[in-house]
Design an enzyme around this catalytic site. Sequence first.
Site, PDB file in Angstrom:
ATOM      1  N   ASP A 192     -41.892 -23.574  -0.769  1.00 43.43           N
ATOM      2  CA  ASP A 192     -40.450 -24.113  -0.802  1.00 43.43           C
ATOM      3  C   ASP A 192     -39.524 -23.013  -0.296  1.00 43.43           C
ATOM      4  O   ASP A 192     -39.678 -21.855  -0.572  1.00 43.43           O
ATOM      5  CB  ASP A 192     -39.968 -24.398  -2.131  1.00 43.43           C
ATOM      6  CG  ASP A 192     -38.639 -25.051  -2.228  1.00 43.43           C
ATOM      7  OD1 ASP A 192     -38.068 -25.373  -1.359  1.00 43.43           O
ATOM      8  OD2 ASP A 192     -38.108 -25.277  -3.269  1.00 43.43           O
ATOM      9  N   SER A 251     -33.021 -29.519  -7.295  1.00 43.84           N
ATOM     10  CA  SER A 251     -32.613 -28.996  -5.920  1.00 43.84           C
ATOM     11  C   SER A 251     -31.104 -29.311  -5.716  1.00 43.84           C
ATOM     12  O   SER A 251     -30.292 -28.378  -6.329  1.00 43.84           O
ATOM     13  CB  SER A 251     -33.243 -30.145  -4.689  1.00 43.84           C
ATOM     14  OG  SER A 251     -32.874 -29.806  -3.389  1.00 43.84           O
ATOM     15  N   HIS A 282     -41.736 -27.993  -2.720  1.00 46.04           N
ATOM     16  CA  HIS A 282     -40.111 -28.676  -3.040  1.00 46.04           C
ATOM     17  C   HIS A 282     -40.359 -30.043  -3.391  1.00 46.04           C
ATOM     18  O   HIS A 282     -40.975 -31.004  -2.930  1.00 46.04           O
ATOM     19  CB  HIS A 282     -39.154 -28.501  -1.764  1.00 46.04           C
ATOM     20  CG  HIS A 282     -37.847 -28.966  -2.252  1.00 46.04           C
ATOM     21  ND1 HIS A 282     -37.047 -27.836  -2.786  1.00 46.04           N
ATOM     22  CD2 HIS A 282     -37.043 -30.116  -2.067  1.00 46.04           C
ATOM     23  CE1 HIS A 282     -35.873 -28.238  -2.950  1.00 46.04           C
ATOM     24  NE2 HIS A 282     -35.943 -29.683  -2.716  1.00 46.04           N
TER      25      HIS A 282
END
Length: 321
Positions: free
Chosen positions: A264, A164, A294
Amino acid sequence: MANSDLATVEPLHPLLAEGVQARQTRPAFPDIGPEAAKALFEAMQANTSGQPEVAATEETTVAGAEGPLSARIYRPEASAEKPPLIVYLHGGGFVLGSYDTHDRNARRLVNATGALVVSVNYRLAPEAPFPAGANDAFAAVVDLVGRAAELGVDPERIFLAGDSAGATLAIAAILAGRDGRGPDLAGLVAFYPVTDMTAIGAGVSYEAFGDGSVGLSESDMIWFRNLYAPDPADWNDPRCSPLTAELADLSGFPPTLVITAAYDVLAEDGALFAARLKSAGVATTYLHVEGVNHGFIGAPNPPPPTLATYEAVADWMKSLG
């Protein structure tokens, strides 16, 4: 990659759906402010039961852009060969997280790949906004590459990885080291990176999942971005939005593995970045994982796709020699 390739095929795995439901019982980060959100995130991730075992861990410091950063070394079982090194940058929207919140990620990387992993606590926003995290990531990588002999790792097999926001910072570190300004790396692993801060809320992934029904939401992303990069003029900086980088600047990237999650808001970010790397002539492998959302690589109760993804990372690293 065509946007239609991002259409979900398998349902969200029940173990991950349970995690979404549990998260929805807690306050939304934008509603409680950064200080409370940091504490909540640490508490949410604090469950250490069932953590994978590694041979040893130790606390250390690494160089940051403006002073030392805390870091944690995760050692694999001893072997006849020097292990590879993975420098790992945790996620958390540039605002949240630490090596504690992402402890299981580092442990799973060690066990899957046999690498020594160093997880770095870079500076976080809003106290340290852009480009602090990106600068810290670059400084830490340079420092750790220079310490390969001290760490007992193979200097020819040093990888950079992040998830991320951490993946975005890893990309930024490589951009900062282009044209010989940084060390040569064996590869980059980018788990569901943020690659376009100018387009938060736009595209098929945000349209499908922006409401937060499967986890990370559009409002979360806007909140993270505005704390990390409060000046909109920075959003076009390639260190914030790697999709804005010139192909010439991407062409020097090491072999790269980009991994996205089907459920996501950032799936399209990752897919587009993988395609752009390929256009720049980079040896790029793209893995889109079905049935996950995610943060799936850090799931406390990992479903089969999580474990299979770590094995895919290990196989990819081995394929590079």
